[in-house]
Motif scaffolding. Structure first.
Motif, short mmCIF file in Angstrom:
data_model
loop_
_atom_site.label_atom_id
_atom_site.label_comp_id
_atom_site.label_asym_id
_atom_site.label_seq_id
_atom_site.Cartn_x
_atom_site.Cartn_y
_atom_site.Cartn_z
N UNK A 229 -1.93 3.34 -22.61
CA UNK A 229 -3.06 2.62 -22.01
C UNK A 229 -2.61 1.83 -20.79
N UNK A 230 -1.50 1.11 -20.90
CA UNK A 230 -1.04 0.31 -19.78
C UNK A 230 -0.57 1.20 -18.62
N UNK A 231 0.09 2.31 -18.91
CA UNK A 231 0.49 3.23 -17.85
C UNK A 231 -0.71 3.76 -17.09
N UNK A 232 -1.75 4.17 -17.82
CA UNK A 232 -2.97 4.65 -17.15
C UNK A 232 -3.63 3.55 -16.33
N UNK A 233 -3.57 2.33 -16.81
CA UNK A 233 -4.15 1.21 -16.06
C UNK A 233 -3.37 0.96 -14.76
N UNK A 234 -2.05 1.03 -14.82
CA UNK A 234 -1.25 0.86 -13.60
C UNK A 234 -1.64 1.90 -12.54
N UNK A 235 -1.96 3.11 -13.00
CA UNK A 235 -2.29 4.20 -12.07
C UNK A 235 -3.58 3.97 -11.32
N UNK A 236 -4.43 3.07 -11.79
CA UNK A 236 -5.72 2.86 -11.11
C UNK A 236 -5.55 2.22 -9.73
N UNK A 237 -4.44 1.57 -9.47
CA UNK A 237 -4.21 1.03 -8.12
C UNK A 237 -4.11 2.16 -7.10
N UNK A 238 -3.32 3.19 -7.42
CA UNK A 238 -3.22 4.34 -6.52
C UNK A 238 -4.54 5.08 -6.43
N UNK A 239 -5.24 5.22 -7.53
CA UNK A 239 -6.53 5.90 -7.51
C UNK A 239 -7.50 5.18 -6.58
N UNK A 240 -7.54 3.87 -6.64
CA UNK A 240 -8.41 3.10 -5.74
C UNK A 240 -7.98 3.25 -4.29
N UNK A 241 -6.67 3.17 -4.04
CA UNK A 241 -6.18 3.29 -2.67
C UNK A 241 -6.50 4.65 -2.09
N UNK A 242 -6.34 5.69 -2.88
CA UNK A 242 -6.64 7.04 -2.42
C UNK A 242 -8.14 7.21 -2.20
N UNK A 243 -8.94 6.65 -3.10
CA UNK A 243 -10.39 6.72 -2.96
C UNK A 243 -10.84 6.02 -1.67
N UNK A 244 -10.29 4.85 -1.40
CA UNK A 244 -10.65 4.12 -0.17
C UNK A 244 -10.25 4.91 1.07
N UNK A 245 -9.09 5.57 1.01
CA UNK A 245 -8.66 6.40 2.14
C UNK A 245 -9.65 7.54 2.35
N UNK A 246 -10.08 8.19 1.28
CA UNK A 246 -11.04 9.28 1.40
C UNK A 246 -12.39 8.79 1.91
N UNK A 247 -12.71 7.55 1.64
CA UNK A 247 -13.97 6.98 2.11
C UNK A 247 -13.86 6.48 3.56
N UNK A 248 -12.67 6.63 4.16
CA UNK A 248 -12.48 6.18 5.53
C UNK A 248 -12.24 4.71 5.67
N UNK A 249 -11.81 4.06 4.59
CA UNK A 249 -11.57 2.61 4.62
C UNK A 249 -10.23 2.29 3.99
N UNK A 250 -9.11 2.74 4.59
CA UNK A 250 -7.79 2.45 4.01
C UNK A 250 -7.55 0.96 3.94
N UNK A 251 -6.88 0.53 2.89
CA UNK A 251 -6.62 -0.90 2.73
C UNK A 251 -5.33 -1.16 2.00
#
Length: 336
Positions: A229-251
């Protein structure tokens, strides 16, 4: 058993800055060295608020100067952004300062968006088309100079800095095979053509002065923790970053969240999960099983691991867990 290495994007986390990212990078590199990881590579990206390694050669010098035995290099330098002579001089300098420890991985992409690429390259229309010729020119600068050679890389001349070709498509595989160079595939964010590229590279490889048989490195993201559970939670940071990049809003790299479904749409989830398919997240045994399966699938000669984890202590701990859990898979680099 194969060598494990680290790919670091020097992440700038939300609310932090580049100076902190560089301190964290050096601390992680020292840990990777103690744990027996073979290489510590940094990547060239530009105009990315969450990545601090734009001046890649400078950061490599920072890491090499703060470590003793681990190989340090670029994964990679986006060669069309630069003159081959300038890169030869930069990495000739690094190889002179840290002999026997510097790698130079070369990529063809700009490492940024098209607007920034124009600011970097000026000649954007033709820069990537010259990539094979630029690689050959750079390679020549690292060989001993010939009598009457008009242009030399000083330092660089005769240092034979090891070159790698990087790729996320079939082009890099074909060129690496033709030139007899080791090949690293960016499967941590572009896995679709991974197996085809590996097969193409191995089938068409031509031995060279530097390499007598194919040598493949594959990349994966890893998020190791005490529980799945904690490993999957850590991965959400990269998922968000990649999602923002795909949305044209890198951060900047955001903190993890409990529920990604509150952030992405079903279509966005499918897109991100497909791009990040070469990822392993979870407890030690989960991570070991995932990496063992990935190595068996690809028959890789080396494994490059990256971890966009928001909390620096958790990021350090993730690489410790990998080294412990994968002791039977990992060839450790000797430390002094």
């Amino acid at each position: 058993m194969i060598p494990f290495s680290v790919l670091d994007l020097s992440p700038i986390t939300q609310g932090s800055d580049a100076a902190t990212a560089f301190r964290n990078t050096l601390e992680l590199a020292r840990l990777a060295e103690r744990l027996g990881y073979r290489r510590y590579w940094l990547a060239e990206h530009h105009n990315m608020p969450g990545i601090a390694s734009a001046a890649t050669a400078v950061v490599i010098g920072h890491v090499a100067g703060g470590t003793r035995t681990i190989r340090v290099g670029a994964g990679g330098i986006m060669l069309p952004n630069h003159s081959p002579l300038v890169i030869a001089e930069q990495f000739g300098t690094l190889a002179s300062l840290y002999p026997g420890r510097i790698d130079l991985g070369l990529g063809r992409a700009p490492g940024t968006d098209q607007t920034t690429a124009r600011a970097l390259r000026r000649d954007i229309l033709h820069a990537s088309d010259r990539f094979p010729e630029d690689v050959a020119e750079l390679q020549q600068y690292f060989r001993p100079s010939r009598p009457g050679q008009a242009i030399r890389a000083i330092p660089g001349d005769g240092l034979e800095v090891p070159l790698w070709l990087l790729g996320s498509s079939l082009f890099g595989a074909q060129l690496a095979a033709m030139m007899g160079l080791p090949f690293a595939f960016a499967s941590h964010f572009a896995p679709d053509q991974l197996m085809t590229a590996i097969s193409l590279y191995r089938a068409n490889f031509r031995p060279s002065e530097t390499l007598d048989k194919p040598h493949v490195m594959v990349a994966a993201s890893v998020f190791a923790a005490d529980t799945d559970e904690e490993g999957r939670r850590l991965a959400t940071s990269l998922q968000q970053q990649f999602l923002n990049l795909r949305r044209g809003a890198p951060g900047q790299l955001p903190p993890p969240v409990d529920d990604m479904d509150a952030i992405w749409s079903p279509a966005e989830r499918l897109n991100v999960e497909r791009a990040l398919a070469c990822s392993v997240a979870g407890a030690p045994q989960t991570v070991r099983q995932g990496l063992a399966a990935f190595i068996a699938q690809t028959q890789a000669d080396e494994l490059m691991l990256t971890a966009q984890i928001y909390d620096h202590a958790a990021r350090m701990r993730s690489f410790e867990i990998v080294a412990d859990a994968c002791a039977d898979l990992m060839v450790r680099q000797e430390t002094v």
